[in-house]
Scaffold this active site. Structure first.
Site, PDB file in Angstrom:
ATOM      1  N   LYS A  49       0.842  -1.202   0.000  1.00  0.00           N
ATOM      2  CA  LYS A  49       0.000   0.000   0.000  1.00  0.00           C
ATOM      3  C   LYS A  49       0.881   1.257   0.000  1.00  0.00           C
ATOM      4  O   LYS A  49       2.084   1.189   0.286  1.00  0.00           O
ATOM      5  CB  LYS A  49      -0.897  -0.012   1.245  1.00  0.00           C
ATOM      6  CG  LYS A  49      -0.138   0.034   2.564  1.00  0.00           C
ATOM      7  CD  LYS A  49      -1.053  -0.242   3.749  1.00  0.00           C
ATOM      8  CE  LYS A  49      -0.279  -0.216   5.066  1.00  0.00           C
ATOM      9  NZ  LYS A  49      -1.121  -0.662   6.201  1.00  0.00           N
ATOM     10  N   ARG A 147     -10.444  -0.110  15.245  1.00  0.00           N
ATOM     11  CA  ARG A 147     -10.271   0.662  14.018  1.00  0.00           C
ATOM     12  C   ARG A 147     -11.139   0.002  12.950  1.00  0.00           C
ATOM     13  O   ARG A 147     -12.329  -0.171  13.149  1.00  0.00           O
ATOM     14  CB  ARG A 147      -8.771   0.716  13.655  1.00  0.00           C
ATOM     15  CG  ARG A 147      -8.396   1.848  12.729  1.00  0.00           C
ATOM     16  CD  ARG A 147      -6.913   1.848  12.375  1.00  0.00           C
ATOM     17  NE  ARG A 147      -6.536   0.729  11.525  1.00  0.00           N
ATOM     18  CZ  ARG A 147      -5.298   0.535  11.036  1.00  0.00           C
ATOM     19  NH1 ARG A 147      -4.328   1.376  11.338  1.00  0.00           N
ATOM     20  NH2 ARG A 147      -5.039  -0.486  10.266  1.00  0.00           N
ATOM     21  N   HIS A 179      -6.272  -7.249  12.767  1.00  0.00           N
ATOM     22  CA  HIS A 179      -5.025  -6.476  12.846  1.00  0.00           C
ATOM     23  C   HIS A 179      -4.763  -6.146  14.316  1.00  0.00           C
ATOM     24  O   HIS A 179      -5.696  -5.881  15.068  1.00  0.00           O
ATOM     25  CB  HIS A 179      -5.218  -5.205  12.007  1.00  0.00           C
ATOM     26  CG  HIS A 179      -3.968  -4.465  11.633  1.00  0.00           C
ATOM     27  ND1 HIS A 179      -2.828  -5.070  11.178  1.00  0.00           N
ATOM     28  CD2 HIS A 179      -3.702  -3.130  11.634  1.00  0.00           C
ATOM     29  CE1 HIS A 179      -1.901  -4.136  10.913  1.00  0.00           C
ATOM     30  NE2 HIS A 179      -2.410  -2.966  11.186  1.00  0.00           N
ATOM     31  N   ARG A 235       1.126 -10.777   6.936  1.00  0.00           N
ATOM     32  CA  ARG A 235       0.986  -9.563   6.118  1.00  0.00           C
ATOM     33  C   ARG A 235       2.039  -8.521   6.477  1.00  0.00           C
ATOM     34  O   ARG A 235       1.725  -7.431   6.946  1.00  0.00           O
ATOM     35  CB  ARG A 235      -0.393  -8.924   6.337  1.00  0.00           C
ATOM     36  CG  ARG A 235      -1.604  -9.753   6.000  1.00  0.00           C
ATOM     37  CD  ARG A 235      -2.869  -8.871   6.050  1.00  0.00           C
ATOM     38  NE  ARG A 235      -2.959  -8.104   7.282  1.00  0.00           N
ATOM     39  CZ  ARG A 235      -3.599  -8.502   8.375  1.00  0.00           C
ATOM     40  NH1 ARG A 235      -4.244  -9.649   8.401  1.00  0.00           N
ATOM     41  NH2 ARG A 235      -3.611  -7.739   9.454  1.00  0.00           N
ATOM     42  N   TYR A 281      14.350  30.757   7.079  1.00  0.00           N
ATOM     43  CA  TYR A 281      13.212  31.488   7.667  1.00  0.00           C
ATOM     44  C   TYR A 281      13.275  31.557   9.186  1.00  0.00           C
ATOM     45  O   TYR A 281      13.511  30.558   9.860  1.00  0.00           O
ATOM     46  CB  TYR A 281      11.907  30.781   7.303  1.00  0.00           C
ATOM     47  CG  TYR A 281      11.533  30.846   5.842  1.00  0.00           C
ATOM     48  CD1 TYR A 281      11.627  32.022   5.100  1.00  0.00           C
ATOM     49  CD2 TYR A 281      11.044  29.703   5.209  1.00  0.00           C
ATOM     50  CE1 TYR A 281      11.247  32.054   3.766  1.00  0.00           C
ATOM     51  CE2 TYR A 281      10.659  29.723   3.870  1.00  0.00           C
ATOM     52  CZ  TYR A 281      10.768  30.906   3.158  1.00  0.00           C
ATOM     53  OH  TYR A 281      10.396  30.921   1.853  1.00  0.00           O
ATOM     54  N   CYS A 328      12.494  24.349   4.557  1.00  0.00           N
ATOM     55  CA  CYS A 328      11.510  25.095   3.763  1.00  0.00           C
ATOM     56  C   CYS A 328      10.793  24.130   2.819  1.00  0.00           C
ATOM     57  O   CYS A 328      11.025  22.925   2.846  1.00  0.00           O
ATOM     58  CB  CYS A 328      12.207  26.187   2.963  1.00  0.00           C
ATOM     59  SG  CYS A 328      13.315  27.207   3.972  1.00  0.00           S
ATOM     60  N   ASP A 330      11.110  23.695  -0.422  1.00  0.00           N
ATOM     61  CA  ASP A 330      11.945  23.111  -1.476  1.00  0.00           C
ATOM     62  C   ASP A 330      13.408  22.959  -1.095  1.00  0.00           C
ATOM     63  O   ASP A 330      14.202  22.519  -1.913  1.00  0.00           O
ATOM     64  CB  ASP A 330      11.927  24.007  -2.722  1.00  0.00           C
ATOM     65  CG  ASP A 330      10.527  24.387  -3.121  1.00  0.00           C
ATOM     66  OD1 ASP A 330       9.762  23.479  -3.443  1.00  0.00           O
ATOM     67  OD2 ASP A 330      10.203  25.593  -3.067  1.00  0.00           O
TER      68      ASP A 330
HETATM   69  C1  LIG Z   1      -0.402  -1.666   6.880  1.00  0.00           C
HETATM   70  C2  LIG Z   1      -0.987  -2.963   7.281  1.00  0.00           C
HETATM   71  C3  LIG Z   1      -0.179  -4.107   7.423  1.00  0.00           C
HETATM   72  C4  LIG Z   1       1.337  -4.058   7.373  1.00  0.00           C
HETATM   73  O1  LIG Z   1       1.787  -3.526   8.597  1.00  0.00           O
HETATM   74  P1  LIG Z   1       3.358  -3.370   8.919  1.00  0.00           P
HETATM   75  O2  LIG Z   1       3.378  -2.923  10.332  1.00  0.00           O
HETATM   76  O3  LIG Z   1       3.876  -2.351   7.964  1.00  0.00           O
HETATM   77  O4  LIG Z   1       3.965  -4.694   8.709  1.00  0.00           O
HETATM   78  C5  LIG Z   1      -0.807  -5.315   7.644  1.00  0.00           C
HETATM   79  N1  LIG Z   1      -2.147  -5.389   7.747  1.00  0.00           N
HETATM   80  C6  LIG Z   1      -2.950  -4.303   7.664  1.00  0.00           C
HETATM   81  C7  LIG Z   1      -4.421  -4.461   7.806  1.00  0.00           C
HETATM   82  C8  LIG Z   1      -2.398  -3.053   7.433  1.00  0.00           C
HETATM   83  O5  LIG Z   1      -3.191  -1.979   7.370  1.00  0.00           O
END
Ligand SMILES: *Cc1c(COP(=O)(O)O)cnc(C)c1O
Length: 394
Positions: A49, A147, A179, A235, A281, A328, A330
């Site tokens: 992602k 979540r 998760h 994952r 700045y 800044c 850039d």
């Molecule tokens: C982003 C995400 C992951 C990967 O998490 P990491 O901590 O980067 O390994 C796995 N599962 C879900 C649902 C996520 O949103």
């Protein structure tokens, strides 16, 4: 140059570019194969992602597949569509949707859909009817993260609708997933509690007639530290790119990982400055003595956090500096010192694997009190990703 930490020698910034993010695809492949050995019997879904955490979606995904990932995961559907359009055929899961999203293209492209709400399931089923295809669904459950994910009555309703849809053939429940809230603190009591809840929900689903092929719960931290959470599929995301998900417990090399991204710029100018000169700045930095000021043509629009003012670490030649004065949009400035041999055009390394004394993304995270994830994912769109060390390398 250490062969153990970097198999692809750093390439110079291509001529004429103010900056680039060099991405070592061989590091991504070897990180995935290290994660695969950790995962034991579980398969690996490489999470790509957010443009593969800033590393470039398609080349990174292909590198992860070469390393042994058999699945790819993304948050948003357009990311999955981009992978399919590029010809990636591996199983692919997208899990974060908004009402009104049209799932027909996802079904036509063979994209698995994470479902956590009744509206999403309704729309997925409508797309199945419209296309005549069986939707491949992974039910996302909330086991305590608080979540995304279904729980309680919504979960019961989803299970009953899924069982019916599966019986009539419009939906196949391929996966069940959740998760962690605290995977980066493996001893935290919520970790065990979430696993118990997950197993309870697997049984609840079976009683409702829903028996998914793949159960998945582990992100990078759990993949590396908690074998009991591996189930059928892990994952990992951030670790695919060679960053430690648990920097307090181990550096990348402790887990057999190597940072894939090297962020490099060049000095745009080097000029002599008197003592007492305010820099950038707001003049939050003032030169203490006569010195040379080096101008780096990267700023917060390129992902150099404005919070890096006075603390962001960089390397020029064999010397380390911190950002002098405000970052800044850039550009930012370095106080190179009166005796610096640096010249306009010299490379400025913001982060890399650290093998040549350069800072790492983790050093940047520590300097500005954030996590390494944010450092790499926020590298701006203006910074070209230059892929080396693998098929698809530039
Ligand atoms: C982003 C995400 C992951 C990967 O998490 P990491 O901590 O980067 O390994 C796995 N599962 C879900 C649902 C996520 O949103």
């Amino acid at each position: 140059m250490s062969a153990t930490t970097s198999s692809t020698p750093p390439a110079p910034v291509p001529p004429g570019l103010p900056a680039c993010a060099q991405v070592d695809l061989s590091a991504i492949s070897s990180n995935v194969s290290a994660l695969k050995s950790r995962a034991g019997d579980a398969e690996v879904m490489a999470v790509v992602k957010a443009d593969a955490y800033g590393h470039g979606l398609v080349p990174s995904a292909r590198a992860a597949l070469r390393g042994g990932a058999t699945w790819l995961g993304v948050a948003q559907l357009p990311e999955a569509v981009e992978l399919r359009r590029a010809g990636v055929v591996a199983p692919l899961l997208s899990w974060l949707h908004v009402p009104g999203q049209d799932f027909t293209e996802a079904l036509e492209l063979g994209i698995d859909l994470g479902v956590s709400t009744t509206w999403a399931l309704d729309q997925v089923m409508a797309a199945a009817t419209a296309t005549g295809r069986t939707a491949r669904v992974h039910l996302k459950v909330d086991t305590g993260l608080g979540r995304n994910g279904a729980w309680d009555d919504d979960l019961a309703a989803l299970l009953s609708t899924l069982a019916g849809a599966q019986a009539e053939g419009s939906v196949e429940v391929v996966g069940l997933f959740s998760h962690f809230a605290y995977a980066d603190a493996p001893q935290h009591p919520t970790v065990r509690a979430q696993q118990e809840r997950f197993e309870g929900i697997i049984e609840q689903a079976a009683r409702a007639g829903v028996e998914p092929q793949v159960r998945h719960l582990a992100n990078s931290a759990a993949t590396l530290t908690n074998p009991s959470a591996h189930y059928d599929l892990v994952r990992p995301g951030v670790s695919v790119y060679g960053l430690s998900p648990v920097p307090d417990l181990g550096a990348p090399e402790d887990f057999g990982l190597r940072e894939a991204m090297r962020l490099v710029s060049r000095l745009s100018s080097v000029k002599d400055s008197p003592a007492g000169q305010g820099v950038s700045y707001g003049h939050v930095y003032t030169t203490a003595e006569p010195t040379k000021l080096g101008l780096v043509p990267m700023g917060y629009s390129d992902g150099v956090p404005r919070h890096a003012t006075s603390v962001g670490p960089v390397q020029v030649g064999d010397r380390r500096y911190v950002v002098a004065g405000r970052v800044c949009m850039d550009q930012f400035v370095l106080d190179l010192g009166a005796d610096s041999p640096a010249l306009a055009g010299d490379e400025v390394v913001l982060f890399g694997v650290g093998a040549q004394g350069e800072p790492t993304a983790q050093d940047w995270a520590a300097a500005i009190d954030t996590i390494n994830y944010e450092i790499v994912t926020r590298v701006g769109a203006r910074v070209p990703r230059v892929h080396v060390g693998g098929e698809g390398a530039a």
